[in-house]
Design an enzyme around this catalytic site. Structure first.
Site, PDB file in Angstrom:
ATOM      1  CB  CYS A   2      -0.940   0.090   1.190  1.00 55.66           C
ATOM      2  SG  CYS A   2      -2.165  -1.218   1.239  1.00 55.66           S
ATOM      3  NE  ARG A  27       4.622   1.636   0.352  1.00 54.80           N
ATOM      4  CZ  ARG A  27       5.286   1.589   1.506  1.00 54.80           C
ATOM      5  NH1 ARG A  27       6.498   2.063   1.568  1.00 54.80           N
ATOM      6  NH2 ARG A  27       4.723   1.094   2.579  1.00 54.80           N
ATOM      7  CD1 TRP A  77       0.416  -6.058  -2.650  1.00 57.88           C
ATOM      8  CD2 TRP A  77      -0.227  -6.864  -0.662  1.00 57.88           C
ATOM      9  NE1 TRP A  77       0.903  -7.339  -2.533  1.00 57.88           N
ATOM     10  CE2 TRP A  77       0.528  -7.858  -1.330  1.00 57.88           C
ATOM     11  CE3 TRP A  77      -0.723  -7.156   0.605  1.00 57.88           C
ATOM     12  CZ2 TRP A  77       0.793  -9.111  -0.778  1.00 57.88           C
ATOM     13  CZ3 TRP A  77      -0.464  -8.405   1.160  1.00 57.88           C
ATOM     14  CH2 TRP A  77       0.287  -9.364   0.470  1.00 57.88           C
ATOM     15  CG  ASN A 103       0.338   0.711   4.612  1.00 55.42           C
ATOM     16  OD1 ASN A 103       0.084  -0.495   4.623  1.00 55.42           O
ATOM     17  ND2 ASN A 103       1.568   1.183   4.494  1.00 55.42           N
ATOM     18  N   GLY A 104      -2.151  -0.954   6.411  1.00 51.82           N
ATOM     19  CA  GLY A 104      -2.069  -1.750   7.636  1.00 51.82           C
ATOM     20  C   GLY A 104      -3.258  -2.688   7.733  1.00 51.82           C
ATOM     21  CD  GLU A 488      19.281 -12.408  -2.800  1.00 48.36           C
ATOM     22  OE1 GLU A 488      18.524 -12.898  -1.965  1.00 48.36           O
ATOM     23  OE2 GLU A 488      19.049 -11.318  -3.353  1.00 48.36           O
ATOM     24  CE  LYS A 492      16.358 -10.978  -5.608  1.00 43.86           C
ATOM     25  NZ  LYS A 492      16.831 -10.503  -4.352  1.00 43.86           N
ATOM     26  CD  GLU A 495      12.530 -11.244  -5.231  1.00 47.99           C
ATOM     27  OE1 GLU A 495      13.723 -11.069  -4.980  1.00 47.99           O
ATOM     28  OE2 GLU A 495      11.630 -10.722  -4.542  1.00 47.99           O
ATOM     29  CG  HIS A 511      20.773 -36.355   2.668  1.00 46.72           C
ATOM     30  ND1 HIS A 511      21.072 -37.539   3.271  1.00 46.72           N
ATOM     31  CD2 HIS A 511      21.934 -35.670   2.565  1.00 46.72           C
ATOM     32  CE1 HIS A 511      22.374 -37.579   3.556  1.00 46.72           C
ATOM     33  NE2 HIS A 511      22.913 -36.442   3.125  1.00 46.72           N
ATOM     34  CE  LYS A 610      12.889  -2.477  -2.441  1.00 41.97           C
ATOM     35  NZ  LYS A 610      13.846  -3.496  -2.914  1.00 41.97           N
TER      36      LYS A 610
END
Ligand code: M6R
Length: 615
Positions: A2, A27, A77, A103-104, A488, A492, A495, A511, A610
């Site tokens: 948001c 964001r 969002w 926002n929240g 990482e 990447k 996402e 394993h 973000k």
């Protein structure tokens, strides 16, 4: 997660708000809206989609809206209620007196809603936010239009996290704000006031910013911002000057912010090293106020973070362990640390890492550690962020604003700062030899040139990405210092390319995971020339024997590596502990070009935000 933008001044409010929302698109959001005060009424426009679409909708509003000089906007969002125009913010109370963005998450929204519904209020959205809007309208009416008192009562009635930005129909030029748990920043440039979720939205107007604290309200008018506690008492507040330039938040010649930010990494390294070292000695800046001698009583070090920042802390742990194996060093994800019974107290040093400084789990973990009497240090990229203000000892990473949702240069900013912090701590503890200090600082100093060299070979990585972008998915494998890189690299790829990608310590493949391999699942193996090279190559062989295509990242000169793989990318040689600094760059580029081949929305990947400001 948001984005909020509010404006009251003399300029065209719609233009300022749309620009502010566009700056915060990264964001993460799925719908957007704006409310403008036009000729004594409030006019709303909402859309499902991008801010550009909202701008088109605003052009269709009545002509008088062009003259509006105050308004509020929002990118949503979705958390409560589907992605629809109705659920998009701003929300308006049934009596039309209050319009609000949020926002929240309002945790007691169901209770508020059923109480108000039983009193006859008709709700039109499925959101938690509407409850706060309808409640505020009722409180405002009951208090005969006393905004102060209504705001105080509202904030006392809500549980959960919120950044609220509000206009009252009968209070022209005023914007009201309240913050608990979700970030909000305000500013005044002499003739106008602004507020936003993210400081980058305000840098076109001023660099002097007021970061709202927990439990703080603000009243914005064109000539000034005033601040209050939730109980209504006034609060003196100093602005914070943010030295980020507008150019830093501009894509420039690049197709994507992510690509621009990848390219900025040599500069981030240079700046960090120059700021925190003198010749071959570590010298944390003057602002770092951890008392000297503190490490004499510390028995435990905990690194706590989420996502990419968590992987950065794995790099730091490897370095710390390799230099001092006596210290009990742990790495924890913040969302677990906050609920587990983790050891703490004054013999424990906890280092919280968050580029945004607003990640809800990391903030909660830091609060918990502080309550336990643990000595807390924060590393963040945003001066004035919540973690910067709440944690007593903060180090600012020097990455500059990062707009791409996928973290790249902030990872490099974090690992370079963490490496220097680790050296500082061990020096303070008396366990860092002058030799290791000089060796590692010398190694760090050579990194920018080595990264530049990799950047100059981007076409090689692009070709590899094109070749492997039809893979069903990826396994990233490596050992010890390369394990954080596998994580990482896989993150990447997930996402921004949305391709299934797993990260494994190479020795773990047998394993279980090896069962998944076939000729459509590519194994990306990190095999630098260290004492573990042979062992990792054995694991690579096992994967090759199961028909998996192998893409190897090896050290330059290691020509034998060619016998183990379909393709090899050679990386420059560096100190063992610094391999992650070199290895992350080709992995970022590999994910970037794969995503590009697949036509993904690289800077704003689906479903992601973000900064994750809710739990
Ligand atoms: O702002 P933070 O560093 O606290 O964010 C933590 C994660 O949400 C973040 O690193 C996320 O994993 C990255 N955007 C991934 O690229």
């Amino acid at each position: 997660m948001c984005g909020i933008m509010g404006y009251t001044g003399k300029s065209q409010a719609s233009a300022v708000i749309l620009q502010g929302l566009a700056k915060q698109e990264y964001r993460g959001y799925d719908s957007a809206g704006i409310a403008l005060r036009c000729d004594g009424r409030i006019v709303n426009a909402k859309i499902v989609g991008r801010v550009a679409e909202l701008a088109r909708r605003v052009r269709d509003l009545p002509p008088e809206c062009e003259c509006a000089v105050s308004g509020i906007g929002h990118t949503r969002w979705a958390t409560h209620g589907g992605v629809t125009e109705t659920n998009a913010h701003p929300h308006e109370s049934s009596d039309g007196m209050v319009v609000l963005v949020h926002n929240g998450i309002i945790e007691n929204s169901r209770d508020i809603r059923s109480r108000l519904e039983s009193e006859g209020v008709r709700f039109i959205t499925e959101t938690d936010t509407e409850a706060s809007c309808q409640l505020l309208a009722k409180l405002y009416r009951e208090r005969g239009g006393d905004a102060h008192s209504a705001m105080s009562r509202l904030t006392a009635s809500l549980t959960g996290a919120f950044a609220l930005v509000i206009m009252f129909l009968d209070r022209p030029d005023e914007i009201w704000c309240a913050r608990r748990g979700s970030p909000l920043v305000a500013a005044n440039d002499g003739g106008a006031s602004y507020c936003a979720s993210d400081p980058t939205a305000l840098l076109d107007y001023t660099h002097d910013l007021f970061f709202l604290e927990e439990g703080e309200m603000a009243l914005l008018k064109p000539l000034a911002c005033k601040f209050f506690n939730f109980d209504g008492s006034p609060r003196e507040k100093e602005s914070v000057s943010l030295n980020w330039s507008n150019v830093m938040t501009d894509k420039g010649r690049h197709e994507h912010f992510m690509r621009k930010e990848i390219e900025e990494q040599p500069d981030v390294l240079r700046l960090t090293i120059d700021t925190h070292t003198v010749v071959t000695t570590v010298a944390m800046g003057r602002d770092f106020n951890l008392p000297r001698g503190i490490m004499k009583k510390i028995r435990r070090v905990q690194f706590v973070a989420c996502g990419t920042s968590h992987y950065a802390t794995l790099v730091a742990r490897d370095m710390l362990e390799s230099l001092d194996r006596e210290l009990d060093t742990r790495v924890e994800v913040a969302s677990e640390y906050r609920y587990r019974d983790v050891a703490g107290g004054d013999d424990t040093l906890a280092i919280f890492v968050s580029q945004s400084g607003e990640t809800a789990d990391t903030l909660a973990a830091a609060r918990r550690a502080r309550a336990a009497g643990t000595c807390c240090v924060a590393i963040t990229n945003v001066r004035g962020s919540t973690i910067d203000r709440e944690v007593p000892h903060t180090l600012l990473s020097l990455s500059g604003p990062e707009i791409g949702v996928a973290a790249t240069k902030t990872f490099t900013g974090q690992i370079s700062l963490l490496a220097l912090l680790v050296m500082w701590l061990l020096k303070d503890r008396g366990t860092l030899s002058a030799n290791d200090e000089a060796r590692l600082i010398g190694g760090l100093r050579s990194l920018p040139t080595l990264l530049q060299e990799i950047l100059s070979r981007e076409d090689e990585i692009k070709a590899l990405a094109e070749k492997y972008s039809s893979s069903r998915g990826f396994f990233f494998i490596g050992r010890r210092e390369c394990v954080p890189l596998t994580m990482e690299g896989a993150l990447k790829m997930k996402e921004i390319a949305y391709l299934p990608s797993e990260a494994y310590a190479a020795g773990e493949m047998k394993h279980g995971p090896i069962a998944m391999l076939d000729d459509k699942l590519t194994v990306v193996a990190l095999v630098p020339d260290t004492d573990l090279r042979e062992k990792t190559l054995s694991n690579v062989e096992e994967c090759r024997a199961r028909s998996a295509p192998i893409l190897l990242f090896a050290t330059e000169g290691d020509l034998d590596a060619l016998d183990f793989a379909n393709d090899v990318f050679f990386m420059p040689r560096t100190e063992r502990e610094l391999i992650p600094f070199i290895g992350v760059l080709p992995l970022q580029l590999f994910a970037y070009h794969t995503a590009r081949c697949l036509g993904r929305d690289i800077d704003m990947p689906r479903n992601l935000a973000k900064s994750v400001t809710v739990e």
